[in-house]
Design a protein around this motif. Structure first.
Motif, PDB file in Angstrom:
ATOM      1  N   SER A  53     -15.952  39.594   0.933  1.00 57.87           N
ATOM      2  CA  SER A  53     -14.531  39.302   0.834  1.00 57.87           C
ATOM      3  C   SER A  53     -14.317  37.896   0.277  1.00 57.87           C
ATOM      4  O   SER A  53     -15.115  36.998   0.520  1.00 57.87           O
ATOM      5  N   PRO A  56      -9.232  35.715   2.612  1.00 60.43           N
ATOM      6  CA  PRO A  56      -8.929  35.621   4.044  1.00 60.43           C
ATOM      7  C   PRO A  56      -7.436  35.779   4.297  1.00 60.43           C
ATOM      8  O   PRO A  56      -6.616  35.510   3.420  1.00 60.43           O
ATOM      9  N   TYR A  65     -11.470  37.145   7.730  1.00 63.14           N
ATOM     10  CA  TYR A  65     -11.824  38.095   6.689  1.00 63.14           C
ATOM     11  C   TYR A  65     -11.877  39.457   7.350  1.00 63.14           C
ATOM     12  O   TYR A  65     -12.357  39.593   8.469  1.00 63.14           O
ATOM     13  N   ASP A  83     -19.022  35.805   2.565  1.00 59.36           N
ATOM     14  CA  ASP A  83     -17.813  35.022   2.303  1.00 59.36           C
ATOM     15  C   ASP A  83     -17.963  34.452   0.900  1.00 59.36           C
ATOM     16  O   ASP A  83     -18.716  33.503   0.690  1.00 59.36           O
ATOM     17  N   VAL A 103     -12.901  32.886   9.473  1.00 63.82           N
ATOM     18  CA  VAL A 103     -13.420  32.147   8.333  1.00 63.82           C
ATOM     19  C   VAL A 103     -14.367  31.033   8.771  1.00 63.82           C
ATOM     20  O   VAL A 103     -15.420  30.829   8.171  1.00 63.82           O
TER      21      VAL A 103
END
Length: 120
Positions: A53, A56, A65, A83, A103
């Motif tokens: 991803s 966020p 996320y 991330d 996150v």
């Protein structure tokens, strides 16, 4: 233009890079439920499903996320959550249909400890 497919592909390459840099031989595969096969220093072969991803979203005063698993039949040995903003990855043993991760959980320390836990 970013699509789900390009985000997923970027995540697969990020995870492969992080594992290779940690001494884990990694091969990209195109199989349902498996994105990478990894050969550990101890000789084990571990299948990895990557979820990535770069978007966020805030919820309840925190930023998360969200990762989705549409394949519940073929399960990999390990799930990698990538991330794409920070470049960090977290490895976990299982995943339900949906997984939310804050996150700020994506750190170098968390990434290295989860690599050590699952691949060494």
């Amino acid at each position: 233009m970013t699509t789900t497919e390009t985000t997923g592909r970027a995540g697969e390459y990020l995870v492969a890079y992080r594992l290779e840099m940690a001494g884990i031989r990694t091969v990209h595969v195109n199989m349902s439920g498996h994105d990478l096969w990894c050969h550990t220093p101890s000789g084990r072969i571990i299948s990895v499903q990557v979820k990535a991803s770069a978007s966020p979203a805030p919820q309840d005063g925190r930023v998360y996320y969200s990762f989705y698993n549409n394949n519940t039949f073929w399960q990999a040995n390990v799930f990698a959550f990538a991330d794409l903003v920070s470049g960090y990855v977290i490895f976990e043993p299982t995943m339900s249909k949906r997984r939310k991760i804050q996150v700020d959980a994506f750190t170098q320390e968390q990434m290295l400890s989860s690599i050590a836990r699952f691949f060494y």
